[in-house]
Design a protein around this motif. Sequence first.
Motif, mmCIF file in Angstrom:
data_model
loop_
_atom_site.group_PDB
_atom_site.id
_atom_site.type_symbol
_atom_site.label_atom_id
_atom_site.label_comp_id
_atom_site.label_asym_id
_atom_site.label_seq_id
_atom_site.Cartn_x
_atom_site.Cartn_y
_atom_site.Cartn_z
ATOM 1 N N TRP A 129 11.911 57.420 0.854
ATOM 2 C CA TRP A 129 11.641 56.035 1.200
ATOM 3 C C TRP A 129 10.711 55.429 0.167
ATOM 4 C CZ3 TRP A 129 6.449 55.389 2.466
ATOM 5 C CH2 TRP A 129 5.771 56.530 2.878
ATOM 6 N N VAL A 130 10.834 54.125 0.040
ATOM 7 C CA VAL A 130 10.011 53.372 -0.889
ATOM 8 C C VAL A 130 9.225 52.341 -0.085
ATOM 9 C CG1 VAL A 130 11.940 51.815 -1.418
ATOM 10 C CG2 VAL A 130 10.003 51.911 -2.953
ATOM 11 N N CYS A 131 7.936 52.247 -0.367
ATOM 12 C CA CYS A 131 7.092 51.230 0.248
ATOM 13 C C CYS A 131 6.496 50.418 -0.893
ATOM 14 C CB CYS A 131 5.987 51.865 1.087
ATOM 15 S SG CYS A 131 4.972 50.625 1.932
ATOM 16 N N LEU A 132 6.804 49.135 -0.930
ATOM 17 C CA LEU A 132 6.357 48.270 -2.010
ATOM 18 C C LEU A 132 5.304 47.281 -1.537
ATOM 19 C CD1 LEU A 132 9.815 47.492 -3.659
ATOM 20 C CD2 LEU A 132 8.121 49.216 -4.347
ATOM 21 N N ALA A 133 4.306 47.085 -2.380
ATOM 22 C CA ALA A 133 3.266 46.097 -2.133
ATOM 23 C C ALA A 133 3.851 44.701 -2.348
ATOM 24 C CB ALA A 133 2.094 46.329 -3.088
ATOM 25 N N ILE A 134 3.484 43.771 -1.466
ATOM 26 C CA ILE A 134 3.896 42.373 -1.594
ATOM 27 C C ILE A 134 2.705 41.593 -2.148
ATOM 28 C CG2 ILE A 134 4.688 40.300 -0.400
ATOM 29 C CD1 ILE A 134 5.638 42.169 1.886
ATOM 30 N N GLU A 135 2.969 40.838 -3.201
ATOM 31 C CA GLU A 135 1.917 40.049 -3.836
ATOM 32 C C GLU A 135 2.513 38.689 -4.207
ATOM 33 O OE1 GLU A 135 -0.883 41.903 -6.819
ATOM 34 O OE2 GLU A 135 0.704 41.183 -8.141
ATOM 35 N N ALA A 136 1.731 37.622 -4.119
ATOM 36 C CA ALA A 136 2.193 36.305 -4.555
ATOM 37 C C ALA A 136 2.360 36.317 -6.068
ATOM 38 C CB ALA A 136 1.207 35.225 -4.133
#
Length: 187
Positions: free
Chosen positions: A67-74
């Motif tokens: 699984w991949v967990c990605l950070a969300i950033e503006a």
Amino acid sequence: MTKLELPIHTDRLVLRRFEAGDLDAYHAYHSLPETARFLPREAKSYTQSMEMVGRYANFEFEKEGDWVCLAIEAADSPGLLGEVVLKWMPGCGQAEVGWSLAPEARGRGIGREAAGALLKLGFEELGFHRIDAKLDALNTASAALCDRLGMRLESTQMDKWHYKGQWATEVVYAILAEEWSARNAGA
């Protein structure tokens, strides 16, 4: 499967690997009871947050079970707004999507944009056949997000989970690759 090309850019967001500098922001929202409400575990301690950020920074996505967990950033200002997860499930072409947002990111379309980018990645680049989302039936905000993503309610499973001292009903939303393609044709 193809190798993940990161970061992923959308109109307003950057989805990227977690970094050590994300720890304080991650802990700030994962230590809140309101964030933990619909997650399997209680609000995270600082040590638990540190472990998760380390795990998220060092993922591999090569086979079923990964699984991949990605950070969300503006895109226009750095700072962690939340995360999106894509799990490669057992079975031919199956995946699961999930998300968690910091309070200041909720209600602004950020979840839809980030989760939509992962659906696009899953279907258009990784070749998944079906992607689902499993949630607590009381999580009406995530259910509404599933609707906005074009996912359909497939099942309601009464008292499926026992967590945090109570039974919870699980709802499963899903979308197939051909539904995704038809929905996004010409977009």
